[in-house]
Motif scaffolding. Sequence first.
Motif, PDB file in Angstrom:
ATOM      1  N   ARG A 148       0.137  17.499   5.894  1.00 56.59           N
ATOM      2  CA  ARG A 148      -1.505  17.231   5.748  1.00 56.59           C
ATOM      3  C   ARG A 148      -1.885  16.038   4.928  1.00 56.59           C
ATOM      4  O   ARG A 148      -2.775  15.259   5.657  1.00 56.59           O
ATOM      5  N   ALA A 149      -0.975  15.718   4.168  1.00 59.13           N
ATOM      6  CA  ALA A 149      -1.232  14.084   3.563  1.00 59.13           C
ATOM      7  C   ALA A 149      -0.819  13.007   4.546  1.00 59.13           C
ATOM      8  O   ALA A 149      -1.548  12.101   4.653  1.00 59.13           O
ATOM      9  N   PHE A 150       0.217  13.157   5.463  1.00 63.10           N
ATOM     10  CA  PHE A 150       0.452  12.408   6.178  1.00 63.10           C
ATOM     11  C   PHE A 150      -0.423  12.358   7.214  1.00 63.10           C
ATOM     12  O   PHE A 150      -0.909  11.059   7.694  1.00 63.10           O
ATOM     13  N   GLN A 151      -1.299  13.246   7.629  1.00 67.48           N
ATOM     14  CA  GLN A 151      -2.145  13.200   8.838  1.00 67.48           C
ATOM     15  C   GLN A 151      -3.445  12.826   8.238  1.00 67.48           C
ATOM     16  O   GLN A 151      -4.018  11.853   8.812  1.00 67.48           O
TER      17      GLN A 151
ATOM     18  N   PRO B 115       0.687  -1.077  -0.099  1.00 65.79           N
ATOM     19  CA  PRO B 115       0.033   0.066   0.032  1.00 65.79           C
ATOM     20  C   PRO B 115       1.011   1.155   0.002  1.00 65.79           C
ATOM     21  O   PRO B 115       2.266   1.206   0.465  1.00 65.79           O
ATOM     22  N   VAL B 116       0.185   2.390  -0.361  1.00 65.75           N
ATOM     23  CA  VAL B 116       0.986   3.762  -0.349  1.00 65.75           C
ATOM     24  C   VAL B 116       1.298   4.112   1.342  1.00 65.75           C
ATOM     25  O   VAL B 116       0.330   4.199   1.934  1.00 65.75           O
ATOM     26  N   THR B 117       2.503   4.051   1.644  1.00 65.21           N
ATOM     27  CA  THR B 117       2.744   4.417   3.038  1.00 65.21           C
ATOM     28  C   THR B 117       3.489   5.629   2.969  1.00 65.21           C
ATOM     29  O   THR B 117       3.910   6.070   4.319  1.00 65.21           O
ATOM     30  N   PHE B 118       4.061   6.517   2.041  1.00 65.80           N
ATOM     31  CA  PHE B 118       5.042   7.507   2.222  1.00 65.80           C
ATOM     32  C   PHE B 118       4.641   8.601   1.687  1.00 65.80           C
ATOM     33  O   PHE B 118       4.301   8.423   0.339  1.00 65.80           O
ATOM     34  N   ALA B 119       5.114   9.798   2.340  1.00 67.04           N
ATOM     35  CA  ALA B 119       4.701  11.253   1.691  1.00 67.04           C
ATOM     36  C   ALA B 119       6.042  11.754   1.628  1.00 67.04           C
ATOM     37  O   ALA B 119       6.680  11.871   2.756  1.00 67.04           O
TER      38      ALA B 119
ATOM     39  N   PRO C 203       5.518  19.154  17.646  1.00 64.69           N
ATOM     40  CA  PRO C 203       4.029  19.577  17.490  1.00 64.69           C
ATOM     41  C   PRO C 203       3.221  18.250  16.632  1.00 64.69           C
ATOM     42  O   PRO C 203       2.089  18.086  17.012  1.00 64.69           O
ATOM     43  N   LEU C 204       3.948  17.576  15.641  1.00 61.45           N
ATOM     44  CA  LEU C 204       3.043  16.829  15.022  1.00 61.45           C
ATOM     45  C   LEU C 204       2.955  15.339  16.144  1.00 61.45           C
ATOM     46  O   LEU C 204       1.740  14.689  15.942  1.00 61.45           O
ATOM     47  N   ASP C 205       3.846  15.074  16.817  1.00 63.52           N
ATOM     48  CA  ASP C 205       3.941  14.134  17.703  1.00 63.52           C
ATOM     49  C   ASP C 205       2.854  14.347  18.778  1.00 63.52           C
ATOM     50  O   ASP C 205       1.699  13.540  18.825  1.00 63.52           O
TER      51      ASP C 205
ATOM     52  N   ALA D 139       4.003  15.484  -2.664  1.00 64.23           N
ATOM     53  CA  ALA D 139       3.591  16.691  -2.212  1.00 64.23           C
ATOM     54  C   ALA D 139       4.476  17.761  -2.629  1.00 64.23           C
ATOM     55  O   ALA D 139       5.484  17.520  -3.149  1.00 64.23           O
ATOM     56  N   ALA D 140       3.819  19.053  -2.698  1.00 60.25           N
ATOM     57  CA  ALA D 140       4.577  20.058  -3.216  1.00 60.25           C
ATOM     58  C   ALA D 140       4.877  21.092  -1.747  1.00 60.25           C
ATOM     59  O   ALA D 140       3.822  21.722  -1.297  1.00 60.25           O
ATOM     60  N   GLY D 141       5.898  20.851  -1.120  1.00 53.08           N
ATOM     61  CA  GLY D 141       6.089  21.797  -0.043  1.00 53.08           C
ATOM     62  C   GLY D 141       5.674  20.857   1.432  1.00 53.08           C
ATOM     63  O   GLY D 141       5.232  20.035   1.467  1.00 53.08           O
ATOM     64  N   GLU D 142       6.399  21.467   2.419  1.00 52.52           N
ATOM     65  CA  GLU D 142       6.311  20.634   3.795  1.00 52.52           C
ATOM     66  C   GLU D 142       4.986  20.623   4.277  1.00 52.52           C
ATOM     67  O   GLU D 142       4.376  19.866   4.923  1.00 52.52           O
ATOM     68  N   ASP D 143       4.186  21.706   4.117  1.00 54.70           N
ATOM     69  CA  ASP D 143       2.765  21.824   4.680  1.00 54.70           C
ATOM     70  C   ASP D 143       1.893  20.657   4.219  1.00 54.70           C
ATOM     71  O   ASP D 143       1.191  20.151   4.843  1.00 54.70           O
TER      72      ASP D 143
END
Length: 397
Positions: A243-246, A169-173, A262-264, A235-239
């Motif tokens: 968002r895709a990861f979350q 499955p797709v797991t990485f961003a 903050p993400l954790d 994705a284009a850029g860190e933001d």
Amino acid sequence: MAELYSRRSFLAGVLTAGMLSTSAGYFFTRREKIQLTLATGADPTGGRQLLVDMWNKMNPNVQIDVKEVNSSTQDQFLKFNETHADIFNLDVIHIPRFVAEGKIVPIDLENDISLLAPVRQVCRRAGTDQFWAVPFNSDVGMLFRRVTDKRIDPPTTLKSVLAASATGPVTFAGQLDTVGSQTDEAFVCNVLEQALAQDEAILDEGGTLSYGLGQWRDALAPLADAIRRKRVVAAAGEDDTTRAFQRDSLRYMRSWPVRYLPLDRAERARPDTEEIRIGRLPIGILGGQSLAVAADSDHRDEAIQAIHFLTDNPAQKLLTSFGFAPTGVDAYIDADLQEALPHLSLVRYAVEGSRPRPIHANYAEFARRFADHTRRHLHDGEELTQQFITDIRGALK
């Protein structure tokens, strides 16, 4: 969860109080008031502003005024060049151009800072003990992973994640696309890291690139296949990557250490996530910011003293508590920081094993050409040709 973050907040408070009580050497006794302008990008953590506020409290007649310049990493030189400042907070890739253009002056490093070797390398004036800019914070690409069961959390690498994406499955961003100057640099860093995951000789410890066309084709082939078959989130850029990861509860993401805390904290509140962990790629691209004295400053001595305060060991430890990657050994081995931030040693190993981007005054043009060729190769299926090599080599002459 609450204990981890309350401990970190308590530590930040202790470090703040400690800095105020041990920084007598940075007091100025001058009577006439002056203002130092610090040109810098944004800092959403608040750590930098806290240090500036502390300096201003101790030195009412030598105040630092922070001027946030709205710029991308790529156009920082042009934006900063339009700003009259005494101190520049430079991304490491821009130091060579500021030097070449005569915009900054060398500094004698007076602090007792045991800088990590890669951090020292990109800021030091060649052949001397002086620095063109004093490291403020370091940075390095890291592999983030979502942990749903701590009993099943095997170590992994960027190469193995990409290999697994071919069938699973797709797991990485990652920041593997770009839509212009605001996202170009993140794209360049990510593509370089992906190439390094396949071939460590593609970029050496001194920032020298390979000019072997076949080597680049081979190093980027797994990534090109994964993007074209939509086996990774490009994705284009860190933001957008975060968002895709979350949003999609992905297992892996490439990002910077300052985004970890903050993400954790946000992800631990979810019922399907135990925590977020970070690890080496194993070769990440070195980032970071450094403070330099403007050549046309009327207050060089005061600017140098302010830089020493903002980069000294106590300041490094305070910035670390806000999530920044430290520049020197002392913050990494501090017992209180290690207890509050268990991932700190992993960040140190990643910085020590990182590679710098090409250290060159014309880096911005190199990055533009590199991003143009590799994006068309990865997303549009255009073959990398000898023109790719000619263009990037020409930019770095």
